[in-house]
Scaffold this motif. Sequence first.
Motif, PDB file in Angstrom:
ATOM      1  N   ALA A 160       3.048   1.045   5.752  1.00 26.27           N
ATOM      2  CA  ALA A 160       3.885   0.745   6.916  1.00 26.27           C
ATOM      3  C   ALA A 160       5.350   0.740   6.509  1.00 26.27           C
ATOM      4  CB  ALA A 160       3.496  -0.611   7.499  1.00 26.27           C
ATOM      5  N   ASN A 161       6.201   1.151   7.440  1.00 27.63           N
ATOM      6  CA  ASN A 161       7.642   1.152   7.174  1.00 27.63           C
ATOM      7  C   ASN A 161       8.313  -0.119   7.657  1.00 27.63           C
ATOM      8  OD1 ASN A 161       7.392   3.698   6.168  1.00 27.63           O
ATOM      9  ND2 ASN A 161       8.141   4.739   7.995  1.00 27.63           N
ATOM     10  N   ILE A 162       7.601  -0.877   8.471  1.00 29.13           N
ATOM     11  CA  ILE A 162       8.231  -2.040   9.093  1.00 29.13           C
ATOM     12  C   ILE A 162       8.087  -3.274   8.202  1.00 29.13           C
ATOM     13  CG2 ILE A 162       6.191  -2.884  10.332  1.00 29.13           C
ATOM     14  CD1 ILE A 162       9.704  -2.559  11.809  1.00 29.13           C
ATOM     15  N   GLY A 163       8.992  -4.200   8.347  1.00 32.37           N
ATOM     16  CA  GLY A 163       8.858  -5.479   7.653  1.00 32.37           C
ATOM     17  C   GLY A 163       9.613  -5.584   6.360  1.00 32.37           C
ATOM     18  N   SER A 164       9.900  -4.450   5.749  1.00 28.38           N
ATOM     19  CA  SER A 164      10.606  -4.476   4.478  1.00 28.38           C
ATOM     20  C   SER A 164      11.495  -3.248   4.400  1.00 28.38           C
ATOM     21  CB  SER A 164       9.592  -4.480   3.327  1.00 28.38           C
ATOM     22  OG  SER A 164      10.252  -4.500   2.101  1.00 28.38           O
ATOM     23  N   ARG A 165      12.736  -3.417   4.008  1.00 32.02           N
ATOM     24  CA  ARG A 165      13.648  -2.275   3.904  1.00 32.02           C
ATOM     25  C   ARG A 165      13.261  -1.454   2.680  1.00 32.02           C
ATOM     26  NH1 ARG A 165      16.684  -2.338   8.739  1.00 32.02           N
ATOM     27  NH2 ARG A 165      17.050  -4.515   9.250  1.00 32.02           N
ATOM     28  N   GLY A 166      13.698  -0.217   2.659  1.00 34.65           N
ATOM     29  CA  GLY A 166      13.402   0.631   1.512  1.00 34.65           C
ATOM     30  C   GLY A 166      12.127   1.416   1.724  1.00 34.65           C
ATOM     31  N   ASN A 167      11.301   1.482   0.687  1.00 38.33           N
ATOM     32  CA  ASN A 167      10.114   2.322   0.772  1.00 38.33           C
ATOM     33  C   ASN A 167       9.044   1.718   1.676  1.00 38.33           C
ATOM     34  OD1 ASN A 167      11.300   4.052  -1.077  1.00 38.33           O
ATOM     35  ND2 ASN A 167      10.469   2.893  -2.819  1.00 38.33           N
ATOM     36  N   SER A 168       8.078   2.559   2.069  1.00 36.88           N
ATOM     37  CA  SER A 168       6.966   2.058   2.855  1.00 36.88           C
ATOM     38  C   SER A 168       6.138   1.097   1.994  1.00 36.88           C
ATOM     39  CB  SER A 168       6.107   3.213   3.359  1.00 36.88           C
ATOM     40  OG  SER A 168       5.692   4.008   2.281  1.00 36.88           O
ATOM     41  N   VAL A 169       5.435   0.200   2.675  1.00 43.87           N
ATOM     42  CA  VAL A 169       4.732  -0.855   1.943  1.00 43.87           C
ATOM     43  C   VAL A 169       3.221  -0.758   2.146  1.00 43.87           C
ATOM     44  CG1 VAL A 169       6.616  -2.509   1.880  1.00 43.87           C
ATOM     45  CG2 VAL A 169       5.189  -2.385   3.903  1.00 43.87           C
ATOM     46  N   ASP A 170       2.503  -1.159   1.124  1.00 41.63           N
ATOM     47  CA  ASP A 170       1.055  -1.216   1.180  1.00 41.63           C
ATOM     48  C   ASP A 170       0.662  -2.382   2.103  1.00 41.63           C
ATOM     49  OD1 ASP A 170      -1.605  -1.611   0.750  1.00 41.63           O
ATOM     50  OD2 ASP A 170      -1.515  -1.235  -1.402  1.00 41.63           O
ATOM     51  N   LEU A 171      -0.175  -2.103   3.082  1.00 40.00           N
ATOM     52  CA  LEU A 171      -0.525  -3.115   4.081  1.00 40.00           C
ATOM     53  C   LEU A 171      -1.120  -4.377   3.480  1.00 40.00           C
ATOM     54  CD1 LEU A 171      -2.114  -1.381   7.172  1.00 40.00           C
ATOM     55  CD2 LEU A 171       0.140  -2.387   6.886  1.00 40.00           C
ATOM     56  N   LEU A 172      -1.791  -4.235   2.366  1.00 38.71           N
ATOM     57  CA  LEU A 172      -2.453  -5.399   1.781  1.00 38.71           C
ATOM     58  C   LEU A 172      -1.535  -6.191   0.851  1.00 38.71           C
ATOM     59  CD1 LEU A 172      -5.920  -3.782   1.056  1.00 38.71           C
ATOM     60  CD2 LEU A 172      -5.163  -5.055   3.075  1.00 38.71           C
ATOM     61  N   LYS A 173      -0.292  -5.746   0.748  1.00 39.45           N
ATOM     62  CA  LYS A 173       0.655  -6.442  -0.136  1.00 39.45           C
ATOM     63  C   LYS A 173       1.843  -6.991   0.638  1.00 39.45           C
ATOM     64  CE  LYS A 173      -1.533  -5.093  -3.931  1.00 39.45           C
ATOM     65  NZ  LYS A 173      -2.348  -6.050  -4.664  1.00 39.45           N
ATOM     66  N   THR A 174       1.818  -6.910   1.938  1.00 40.81           N
ATOM     67  CA  THR A 174       2.998  -7.301   2.702  1.00 40.81           C
ATOM     68  C   THR A 174       3.151  -8.820   2.754  1.00 40.81           C
ATOM     69  OG1 THR A 174       1.716  -7.251   4.739  1.00 40.81           O
ATOM     70  CG2 THR A 174       2.917  -5.256   4.159  1.00 40.81           C
ATOM     71  N   LYS A 175       4.398  -9.239   2.878  1.00 37.08           N
ATOM     72  CA  LYS A 175       4.680 -10.684   2.914  1.00 37.08           C
ATOM     73  C   LYS A 175       4.443 -11.258   4.301  1.00 37.08           C
ATOM     74  CE  LYS A 175       8.506  -9.426   1.051  1.00 37.08           C
ATOM     75  NZ  LYS A 175       7.970  -8.173   0.546  1.00 37.08           N
ATOM     76  N   VAL A 176       4.334 -10.388   5.284  1.00 34.76           N
ATOM     77  CA  VAL A 176       4.022 -10.830   6.644  1.00 34.76           C
ATOM     78  C   VAL A 176       2.913  -9.930   7.187  1.00 34.76           C
ATOM     79  CG1 VAL A 176       6.295 -11.784   7.158  1.00 34.76           C
ATOM     80  CG2 VAL A 176       5.876  -9.365   7.531  1.00 34.76           C
ATOM     81  N   PRO A 177       2.106 -10.433   8.122  1.00 33.21           N
ATOM     82  CA  PRO A 177       0.964  -9.629   8.583  1.00 33.21           C
ATOM     83  C   PRO A 177       1.382  -8.419   9.423  1.00 33.21           C
ATOM     84  CG  PRO A 177       1.096 -11.721   9.771  1.00 33.21           C
ATOM     85  CD  PRO A 177       2.113 -11.782   8.687  1.00 33.21           C
ATOM     86  N   ILE A 178       0.756  -7.298   9.122  1.00 32.71           N
ATOM     87  CA  ILE A 178       1.034  -6.047   9.852  1.00 32.71           C
ATOM     88  C   ILE A 178      -0.294  -5.367  10.174  1.00 32.71           C
ATOM     89  CG2 ILE A 178       2.097  -3.758   9.709  1.00 32.71           C
ATOM     90  CD1 ILE A 178       4.099  -4.918   7.701  1.00 32.71           C
ATOM     91  N   ASP A 179      -0.425  -4.856  11.387  1.00 31.29           N
ATOM     92  CA  ASP A 179      -1.559  -4.011  11.757  1.00 31.29           C
ATOM     93  C   ASP A 179      -1.057  -2.583  11.907  1.00 31.29           C
ATOM     94  OD1 ASP A 179      -3.546  -6.032  12.030  1.00 31.29           O
ATOM     95  OD2 ASP A 179      -2.688  -6.597  13.957  1.00 31.29           O
ATOM     96  N   VAL A 180      -1.904  -1.631  11.578  1.00 29.85           N
ATOM     97  CA  VAL A 180      -1.535  -0.224  11.775  1.00 29.85           C
ATOM     98  C   VAL A 180      -2.657   0.484  12.532  1.00 29.85           C
ATOM     99  CG1 VAL A 180      -1.126   1.982  10.629  1.00 29.85           C
ATOM    100  CG2 VAL A 180      -0.007  -0.066   9.771  1.00 29.85           C
ATOM    101  N   VAL A 181      -2.265   1.247  13.533  1.00 24.24           N
ATOM    102  CA  VAL A 181      -3.218   2.076  14.275  1.00 24.24           C
ATOM    103  C   VAL A 181      -2.833   3.525  14.019  1.00 24.24           C
ATOM    104  CG1 VAL A 181      -4.178   2.616  16.529  1.00 24.24           C
ATOM    105  CG2 VAL A 181      -3.381   0.293  16.052  1.00 24.24           C
ATOM    106  N   THR A 182      -3.773   4.308  13.518  1.00 24.87           N
ATOM    107  CA  THR A 182      -3.446   5.684  13.129  1.00 24.87           C
ATOM    108  C   THR A 182      -3.768   6.684  14.243  1.00 24.87           C
ATOM    109  OG1 THR A 182      -5.646   6.108  12.233  1.00 24.87           O
ATOM    110  CG2 THR A 182      -4.027   5.104  10.742  1.00 24.87           C
ATOM    111  N   ALA A 183      -3.239   7.886  14.078  1.00 26.28           N
ATOM    112  CA  ALA A 183      -3.469   8.947  15.074  1.00 26.28           C
ATOM    113  C   ALA A 183      -4.956   9.232  15.226  1.00 26.28           C
ATOM    114  CB  ALA A 183      -2.725  10.207  14.653  1.00 26.28           C
ATOM    115  N   GLU A 184      -5.653   9.200  14.109  1.00 26.90           N
ATOM    116  CA  GLU A 184      -7.096   9.463  14.134  1.00 26.90           C
ATOM    117  C   GLU A 184      -7.805   8.413  14.999  1.00 26.90           C
ATOM    118  OE1 GLU A 184      -8.422  12.015  12.822  1.00 26.90           O
ATOM    119  OE2 GLU A 184     -10.575  11.581  12.857  1.00 26.90           O
ATOM    120  N   GLN A 185      -7.406   7.169  14.829  1.00 28.24           N
ATOM    121  CA  GLN A 185      -8.008   6.102  15.639  1.00 28.24           C
ATOM    122  C   GLN A 185      -7.635   6.250  17.105  1.00 28.24           C
ATOM    123  OE1 GLN A 185      -6.254   2.944  13.209  1.00 28.24           O
ATOM    124  NE2 GLN A 185      -8.293   2.201  12.736  1.00 28.24           N
TER     125      GLN A 185
END
Lengths: 799, 164
Positions: free
Chosen positions: A47-72
Amino acid sequence: MQKSVLFIILLSTVTFLNTKAFAVEEFSEADDMSLEDLLEIETDVKANIGSRGNSVDLLKTKVPIDVVTAEQINHTGHTELSKVLQRFIPGFNFPRAATNNGTDHIRPFTLRGMAPDQVLVLVNGKRQHSSSVLHVNGSIGRGSTGVDLNAIPLHSIERVEVLRDGAAAQYGSDAIAGIINIILKSASEGHRLTTTIGKTYVGDGDLYQTDINSGFELPMDGFVNITAEFRNRSFTNRSIADDEDPYFPGDIRNNKPFQVTGRQGDPDTQDIVVAINSELPVSESIIVYLQGNLNYRESEASGFFRRPKDDRNVRSIYPDGFLPLISPEILDYSATTGLKGETNANINWGLSHTVGGNTLDYYIKNSLNTSLGADSPTSFDAGGLEFRQHITNLDLFKTFDFGLKNPVKIATGFEWRYEMFAIHAGEESSYIQGGVPILDGPNAGAEASSGSQVFSGFEPKNELTEDRHSFATYLDLETELIDSVTANLAGRYEYFSDFGSSINGKFSLSYQVIDDVLLRSSVSTGFRAPSLQQSYFNETTTLVNLDGSLNEATTLSIDSPIAQALGATSLKPEKSEHFTAGFVYTPIKNFFFSADYFYTKIKNRITFSRNISSSEILGEDILSLIPSRFFSNSIDTETQGYDLRSHYKFDLQNYGDLKLSAGYHYNQNKVSGAVRSPDILGAEGSNIILSAKDRERLEVGQPNDSLILTSNYKIGDFESVVKLIKSGAFSDQEERPNSQWLTDIDLSYQLHENFNLAIGAHNLFDSEPERNLQDGEFARSSPYGYNGGFYYLRLTVDL
Amino acid sequence: MGILLSMSVNAVDREEHKAIYLGRLSNYVAWPTTTESNNQNEFFNICMLGVDTFKGFLQSTYAEKSIKHQPVKIHYVDSIENIPECQLLFISLSEKKIITEILAYIGNKPVLTVSEVRGFAENNGIIQFYMQAQKVRLKINNQAALNHGLKISAKLLAIAKVIE
């Protein structure tokens, strides 16, 4: 609630035990895979949201993030983004407003039971404008504006990131309940045509949607990705028969059986939606980009039926009464162009300008202006609303080595924003008092209602153009403080020309306790600037009372003399405080369980009063005869709850692939402390400023919990997606419909390398929300609507 | 439960997946015979230039594995001048501003250059990783490979976007 939580935990445990027991050496299989299979492996979601700079691994984020993909998204069968997100994000609510004027056509969504304007929406990280419509009638989100998510074509979306935390200290106003960041596709090749047709089990609500998404390559890995979509949806109607005699007493036509005269359901809509996303490297370190979307919508929904005997009917025009229609034309657009790159000093920079807007032109059909008598026209141009914004952003990012244990990521930036809101008057016949009295019936000779029925046009006195600008700057620091402990500190200063400044901060921390367990927490402050619509919108509308009778009401702008006399003052920003804490448990690579608690306090929350009549103001007569209402910063609220997520993916070898996920959300919203009301409103003031109905909407009007279970199974050319959804109980007009269970299914088969055919159903078992005891109708705030089952056929062609 | 008993787990970490690709890709590339037999101590040498985006996973993945029947040695390199003799050079994103210099330094040596830097293949790099949704895709500059004396098999070219 407890059953849902226990279910998720039990399911997670059972699956984890199975998975752990039979996990194998992770990469041994890769050696045996064909290259083609290797290409098809889905890597982890970032995900790109929540942290500036590079994209972040969803399981390592400091705040909860959900992602819905195009396939879904593709396998939901839905054609609107709001409905898609409701199927993936527990706590995302999208009630199907009906007979609520403009709200029917740009339906609001909410997160965590809060207001539609307390969610920040970004597209590729750029702020998306709100719609021009202020929801002023009896819908969820009354008194707020919101972003029209359905103005973005579904198949232009690569993924949607939903940040479940307050983040105004990072991203600015509105990010109180969370942030929705829509990432557009960036493929530089391929052409895909998708067509969906469907209808409800009842036989109405015909849907026809077709779109094409194409990618084109530009030099140096540049790309242009374009999506064009046409969407046509017929109205649905779940109204029940009117049980009151429609004609004057004694008329033999009253002997006919009661008829369904109203319309409660989805509007009739036709949408043309286009989106573009493109990037072109112009040198080794500079990329120029352009992104945008355009939506033109023609929509049509009804107001309440005017019976033949109604004083607002002219019986020579409509001898059997009439169902007035609101048929707006809506234009929504957004475009961002910018440059981004990296300097020789390794500073990543971005400079962009965004222009976005929304216009809604009201056209009224099958109506009349009673005060024009038998000569009244039956269709009207009732004026319109316009909202426009310009944003210029400069963002800078660099990693510095200060001699600490790890480098520090520093991001800073500036934002300038201009917003404009305008009301345009309609044609004279849409608002005029024509002077013709009620022509017949028991009230013959009395003054007739003025303006076009169902929606009286905006008058020249309503016309306005109001604007403001704002300036913001932010600083964002992030580093790994000590082994496994990452901290983020952010601050943002924002100045608005209409109310002044706001400074907010955020501190978040994550701690990787062991490989399997990440703890995370954040505290922050935030704010939401009052919208121009809340400050300046003014109009007269027709409202329905609980007993079915209708009356008129006027919405006062804050600066109107009457509002000022009633004690209105300039609106201040809503201020928020947030706390989030939770953990992520990842015992193996393709399984996780997360739990996060959240608490949000909002001070000076803006409310929209109920109608105040002159008789309620002791010793005053400042409202003439028309009840009036206005906005004020009058309450504080508290929201708390928690989210649970679990996901696991299995390779069943010869038996295919199976992905299971479960999500649960629970929230409690309550007004804390006393309602603040102007002295002139007296002892009843607090009940005027926050009516019982509005308190109900705010505290219990939305489901306090939701559960979504998803199974995705794929074997060979066949794929199935099954969703089981539980939407919690909510209150509507002092009644409390029970929770509702729905089942969605999507079955697809790859007929040929280039052809995929799918059939599916939403609400497969045709479940219905409970009907109100009072009037027998469905609650208009039912989270999943009340259309019942819907089936569809979808063809996807790769050209 | 019967189905669950036969389950196995697939890794999906993006960087780990790319690391695995390096070994697999190498099996579809033919180096000049002299290079394959005469390089450092019969190892298959992978050089990682710049910041290690693979998070140390190259080392762990190939510690006990072979590529083209040779044990694998990973070299972490921080500057062009320190690049040892290797068959595969992965150029990190951190080096994107000096890609041209790096490729010029390599010249036409029989080195398979791989990177995910944007425009890499068009700039005479040989294999470029890029993402499409969540899947890793390949872009190959076959002429660049031939210039380095490398022959890429038709099977690999068939699944990649090829720049002629």
